[in-house]
Design a protein around this motif. Structure first.
Motif, PDB file in Angstrom:
ATOM      1  N   ILE A 254       0.909  -1.177  -0.129  1.00 39.41           N
ATOM      2  CA  ILE A 254      -0.052   0.029   0.029  1.00 39.41           C
ATOM      3  C   ILE A 254       0.753   1.231  -0.010  1.00 39.41           C
ATOM      4  CG2 ILE A 254      -1.764   1.239   1.309  1.00 39.41           C
ATOM      5  CD1 ILE A 254      -2.725  -1.419   2.643  1.00 39.41           C
ATOM      6  N   LYS A 255       0.615   2.193  -1.029  1.00 33.53           N
ATOM      7  CA  LYS A 255       1.790   3.195  -1.303  1.00 33.53           C
ATOM      8  C   LYS A 255       1.195   4.481  -0.815  1.00 33.53           C
ATOM      9  CE  LYS A 255       3.837   0.603  -5.060  1.00 33.53           C
ATOM     10  NZ  LYS A 255       3.896   0.700  -6.669  1.00 33.53           N
ATOM     11  N   LYS A 256       1.787   5.421  -0.353  1.00 32.01           N
ATOM     12  CA  LYS A 256       1.288   6.815  -0.229  1.00 32.01           C
ATOM     13  C   LYS A 256       1.295   7.489  -1.426  1.00 32.01           C
ATOM     14  CE  LYS A 256       2.431  10.910   2.314  1.00 32.01           C
ATOM     15  NZ  LYS A 256       3.280  11.672   3.354  1.00 32.01           N
ATOM     16  N   TYR A 257       2.055   7.305  -2.310  1.00 32.68           N
ATOM     17  CA  TYR A 257       2.265   8.021  -3.678  1.00 32.68           C
ATOM     18  C   TYR A 257       2.047   7.204  -5.007  1.00 32.68           C
ATOM     19  CZ  TYR A 257       5.164  11.215  -0.916  1.00 32.68           C
ATOM     20  OH  TYR A 257       5.358  11.942   0.417  1.00 32.68           O
ATOM     21  N   SER A 258       1.045   7.872  -5.842  1.00 32.84           N
ATOM     22  CA  SER A 258       0.507   6.877  -6.816  1.00 32.84           C
ATOM     23  C   SER A 258       1.767   6.755  -7.840  1.00 32.84           C
ATOM     24  CB  SER A 258      -0.525   7.774  -7.438  1.00 32.84           C
ATOM     25  OG  SER A 258      -0.124   9.043  -8.172  1.00 32.84           O
ATOM     26  N   ASN A 259       1.494   5.852  -8.894  1.00 33.25           N
ATOM     27  CA  ASN A 259       2.372   5.700 -10.090  1.00 33.25           C
ATOM     28  C   ASN A 259       2.629   6.930 -10.903  1.00 33.25           C
ATOM     29  OD1 ASN A 259       3.077   3.087  -9.075  1.00 33.25           O
ATOM     30  ND2 ASN A 259       1.570   2.062 -10.599  1.00 33.25           N
ATOM     31  N   ASP A 260       1.539   7.805 -10.979  1.00 31.28           N
ATOM     32  CA  ASP A 260       1.574   9.036 -11.707  1.00 31.28           C
ATOM     33  C   ASP A 260       2.639   9.830 -11.149  1.00 31.28           C
ATOM     34  OD1 ASP A 260      -0.184   7.970 -13.497  1.00 31.28           O
ATOM     35  OD2 ASP A 260      -1.753   9.245 -12.841  1.00 31.28           O
ATOM     36  N   GLU A 261       2.566  10.289  -9.826  1.00 35.05           N
ATOM     37  CA  GLU A 261       3.504  10.808  -8.956  1.00 35.05           C
ATOM     38  C   GLU A 261       5.073  10.091  -9.220  1.00 35.05           C
ATOM     39  OE1 GLU A 261       1.608  12.640  -5.090  1.00 35.05           O
ATOM     40  OE2 GLU A 261       0.972  10.713  -5.564  1.00 35.05           O
ATOM     41  N   VAL A 262       5.113   8.889  -9.241  1.00 42.12           N
ATOM     42  CA  VAL A 262       6.310   8.488  -9.344  1.00 42.12           C
ATOM     43  C   VAL A 262       6.839   8.625 -10.870  1.00 42.12           C
ATOM     44  CG1 VAL A 262       7.875   6.213  -9.340  1.00 42.12           C
ATOM     45  CG2 VAL A 262       5.928   6.573  -7.471  1.00 42.12           C
ATOM     46  N   ASP A 263       6.003   8.604 -11.646  1.00 38.18           N
ATOM     47  CA  ASP A 263       6.586   8.851 -12.982  1.00 38.18           C
ATOM     48  C   ASP A 263       6.901  10.283 -13.198  1.00 38.18           C
ATOM     49  OD1 ASP A 263       6.165   6.231 -13.852  1.00 38.18           O
ATOM     50  OD2 ASP A 263       3.918   7.087 -14.638  1.00 38.18           O
ATOM     51  N   TYR A 264       6.214  11.260 -12.426  1.00 34.62           N
ATOM     52  CA  TYR A 264       6.574  12.556 -12.522  1.00 34.62           C
ATOM     53  C   TYR A 264       7.825  13.079 -12.028  1.00 34.62           C
ATOM     54  CZ  TYR A 264       6.504  17.315 -10.380  1.00 34.62           C
ATOM     55  OH  TYR A 264       6.748  18.622  -9.931  1.00 34.62           O
ATOM     56  N   TYR A 265       8.590  12.130 -10.995  1.00 38.31           N
ATOM     57  CA  TYR A 265       9.945  12.409 -10.713  1.00 38.31           C
ATOM     58  C   TYR A 265      10.781  11.538 -11.527  1.00 38.31           C
ATOM     59  CZ  TYR A 265       7.967  14.896  -6.286  1.00 38.31           C
ATOM     60  OH  TYR A 265       7.545  15.634  -5.572  1.00 38.31           O
ATOM     61  N   MET A 266      10.431  10.523 -11.876  1.00 42.27           N
ATOM     62  CA  MET A 266      11.127   9.656 -12.671  1.00 42.27           C
ATOM     63  C   MET A 266      11.464  10.745 -14.256  1.00 42.27           C
ATOM     64  SD  MET A 266       9.659   6.120 -12.569  1.00 42.27           S
ATOM     65  CE  MET A 266      11.089   5.403 -13.806  1.00 42.27           C
ATOM     66  N   ASN A 267      10.503  11.502 -14.658  1.00 43.61           N
ATOM     67  CA  ASN A 267      10.574  12.276 -15.935  1.00 43.61           C
ATOM     68  C   ASN A 267      11.590  13.120 -15.485  1.00 43.61           C
ATOM     69  OD1 ASN A 267       8.944  10.743 -17.499  1.00 43.61           O
ATOM     70  ND2 ASN A 267       6.929  11.904 -16.743  1.00 43.61           N
ATOM     71  N   LYS A 268      11.396  13.852 -14.107  1.00 41.75           N
ATOM     72  CA  LYS A 268      12.552  15.071 -13.959  1.00 41.75           C
ATOM     73  C   LYS A 268      13.952  14.353 -13.860  1.00 41.75           C
ATOM     74  CE  LYS A 268       9.706  18.123 -10.891  1.00 41.75           C
ATOM     75  NZ  LYS A 268      10.168  19.235 -11.636  1.00 41.75           N
ATOM     76  N   CYS A 269      14.166  13.235 -13.675  1.00 40.49           N
ATOM     77  CA  CYS A 269      15.400  12.828 -13.587  1.00 40.49           C
ATOM     78  C   CYS A 269      16.030  12.697 -15.239  1.00 40.49           C
ATOM     79  CB  CYS A 269      15.426  11.187 -12.888  1.00 40.49           C
ATOM     80  SG  CYS A 269      15.366  11.078 -11.367  1.00 40.49           S
ATOM     81  N   VAL A 270      15.294  11.972 -15.962  1.00 38.55           N
ATOM     82  CA  VAL A 270      15.455  11.984 -17.290  1.00 38.55           C
ATOM     83  C   VAL A 270      15.607  13.323 -17.788  1.00 38.55           C
ATOM     84  CG1 VAL A 270      14.669  11.069 -19.590  1.00 38.55           C
ATOM     85  CG2 VAL A 270      14.427   9.763 -17.607  1.00 38.55           C
ATOM     86  N   TYR A 271      15.071  14.257 -17.652  1.00 38.91           N
ATOM     87  CA  TYR A 271      15.099  15.682 -18.120  1.00 38.91           C
ATOM     88  C   TYR A 271      16.211  16.279 -17.797  1.00 38.91           C
ATOM     89  CZ  TYR A 271      13.341  20.004 -20.056  1.00 38.91           C
ATOM     90  OH  TYR A 271      13.468  21.386 -20.690  1.00 38.91           O
ATOM     91  N   ALA A 272      16.553  15.924 -16.502  1.00 37.96           N
ATOM     92  CA  ALA A 272      17.795  16.804 -16.010  1.00 37.96           C
ATOM     93  C   ALA A 272      19.065  16.271 -16.400  1.00 37.96           C
ATOM     94  CB  ALA A 272      17.898  16.284 -14.525  1.00 37.96           C
ATOM     95  N   LYS A 273      18.980  15.079 -17.011  1.00 38.18           N
ATOM     96  CA  LYS A 273      20.173  14.335 -17.643  1.00 38.18           C
ATOM     97  C   LYS A 273      20.568  15.104 -18.892  1.00 38.18           C
ATOM     98  CE  LYS A 273      21.184   9.910 -17.297  1.00 38.18           C
ATOM     99  NZ  LYS A 273      20.956   8.481 -17.033  1.00 38.18           N
TER     100      LYS A 273
END
Length: 535
Positions: A126-145
């Protein structure tokens, strides 16, 4: 006999250890009850010291370790302090994966960050953060690179210890000619030198002067601008005569934007703006006034927006009142926070910070341009290294667009949050500063407090109303090149002066430094408007 004595000593020692252990467990239980009470209501700053006491009694208590991590992450400016706790807690508390992902991102360890975020996404608990929120931060990592491989051509520097301290310094408010800078600081030695409930010094407003390209040691503004509460600078009119500030109420449950006027060199008692700029049950921390003083752009978390803080525009009505706030729409605002609007002296380029648009950090700085039809262009990320993996916010720019100032909590600064200047090396000059003085020689030389109206010759539209400094008669305005303007200078007790400003031809020095001399009215003479013959 000796054996019996040994047995007795061991027995007594075990009994004492058992009693001590029982007492420690009793203390831990009591402290957990207190910590959990604060924790359940997200009072992390109150729960944290109690949890740290528990860890002194039992450094292996995994529940206390995890909750200490959460409290540290949510209360400390340096969130990296929570890393060691999340790292210890991750096997028992998988929610730690999410935070470890964010903390690695903040250290520019993007591959590590992605690994932790993928672990969290694949965890079937049971997660506090949704997959959409996780994708949001993963996209930040990709875009930062991506951004770090395509640097923009800038030179930036932290303003150093003449402006910045070990504390928080931010929210620059700048005059167009860079002669004066106001900013907010939470340093020691302020108006009250007291700390708020979160253990940080209250906000105060400081001013610094630009002397031959170097900023002077800042001066703390006195009453009535600064009080014992939070006082933060928000925006200033281009002539430097009206300062907007944010001030909290007495119980720190909210705050409003106030206006102070410069009257003969002294700031007046700030008055709360009675308009839709301040809205009940909401927070309006940032604003920017247009160069003609007819629009104010604000950030607010009021109901009816797209989510978080949105950016709105308020228009000055013909009677001088402010209109209702108009949301700038989905082109600008997202379900996340948009904050710190700055409308450029051109009146159409809007800079702001956003958590929702495609960026590399928490807050990235963006710009959008107002189209002729009233719509806004898609926000453009202004790039790396101006933006970083941390918070980059409160961007303000000079009229020619060649230099900006912003606040950031990135690594390498002087304190927790610092003010930076940046030279944009590829940005062409587009706007012209017109400055001068209004004075009289009748009967002796003296500066004059005057109002200057600028009218576009072609459209006949009023471009702005400016005021001179009452102490020295100086004025400053920002104009578009390749246009012709009518300049009307008025002051009570003097003849008005009408002059032309022609920027369609090659500019002379007298075209950008224009001094005006006014003649006093004679009681028996009607008021006329002679053509100015002094430049």
């Amino acid at each position: 006999m000796k054996t019996n004595l040994t047995i007795l000593v061991l027995f007594l020692s075990a009994t004492m250890l058992f009693a001590q252990d029982k007492e420690v467990k009793k203390q831990i239980k009591a402290k957990f009850e207190e910590a959990n009470y604060y924790y359940q209501y997200d009072n992390f700053h109150l729960a944290l010291p109690v949890l740290l006491d528990i860890l002194k009694l039992d450094s292996t208590n995994i529940d206390a370790i995890y909750k200490t991590a959460i409290c540290t992450y949510n209360t400390k400016r340096n969130k990296q302090e929570s890393y060691k706790y999340f790292e210890k807690a991750q096997l028992e508390f998988k929610e730690s994966y999410f935070y470890l992902g964010l903390l690695n991102h903040d250290n520019e360890l993007f591959d590590n960050a992605l690994d932790y975020l993928i672990k969290y996404k694949n965890w079937d608990g049971i997660k506090k953060y949704s997959n959409d929120e996780v994708d949001y931060y993963m996209n930040k990592c990709v875009y930062a690179k991506e951004m770090m491989f395509s640097k923009i051509n800038v030179n930036f520097q932290v303003l150093g210890d003449s402006i910045n301290t070990e504390y928080l310094d931010y929210a620059t408010v700048l005059l167009p000619d860079e002669s004066l800078m106001y900013f907010t600081s939470r340093r020691s030695g302020g108006t009250s030198d007291l700390k708020d409930p979160l253990g940080e010094y209250y906000e105060d407003i400081y001013v610094s002067h630009n002397k031959l390209g170097k900023w002077s040691a800042p001066t703390l503004l006195t009453a009535p601008i600064n009080t014992t509460l939070h006082d933060a600078c928000v925006t200033i009119t281009s002539d430097g005569q009206e300062l907007y500030i944010y001030r909290t109420n007495a119980d720190l449950s909210g705050g409003d934007i106030y206006l102070s006027k410069n009257i003969e060199g002294t700031w007046s008692e700030p008055e709360k703006i009675k308009s839709d700029i301040n809205f009940k049950n909401s927070w309006t921390p940032s604003a920017s006034i247009s160069p003609d003083n007819n629009y104010i752009y604000i950030s607010s978390n009021r109901e009816g927006g797209f989510g978080g803080k949105d950016i709105y525009r308020v228009t000055k009505l013909p009677n001088g009142d402010w209109s209702l706030a108009e949301n700038l729409g989905s082109a600008i605002n997202t379900p996340y926070d948009e904050d710190a609007p700055f409308i450029h002296p051109d009146g159409k380029t809007l800079f702001f910070s956003s958590k929702g648009h495609r960026g590399m950090g928490n807050y990235d700085i963006f710009k959008s341009i107002l189209n002729e039809d009233g719509t806004w262009t898609a926000p453009e990320n202004i790039g790396y290294p101006l933006n970083s993996v941390r918070d980059d916010i409160y961007y303000v720019a000079t009229p020619d667009g060649k230099r900006g100032y912003f606040s950031s909590n990135r690594k390498g600064g002087v304190g927790e949050t610092d003010i930076y200047s940046v030279d944009l090396l590829d940005n062409p000059a587009n706007y012209i500063l017109l400055r001068g003085t209004v004075s009289t020689n009748d009967p002796v030389f003296a500066p004059v407090k005057a109002t200057i109206s600028i009218i576009d010759y072609q459209t006949k539209e009023l471009q702005g109303i400016y005021r001179t400094n009452a102490e020295n008669g100086k004025y400053l305005m920002v104009l578009l090149p390749k246009r012709k303007y009518k300049m009307v200078v008025e002051s009570e007790g003097f003849f008005s002066v009408v002059d032309e400003i022609d920027m369609t031809k090659k500019l002379r020095i007298e075209d950008i430094f224009k001094n005006v001399t006014l003649q006093r009215l004679k009681t028996e003479e009607p008021k006329e408007a002679p053509v100015n013959d002094n430049e």
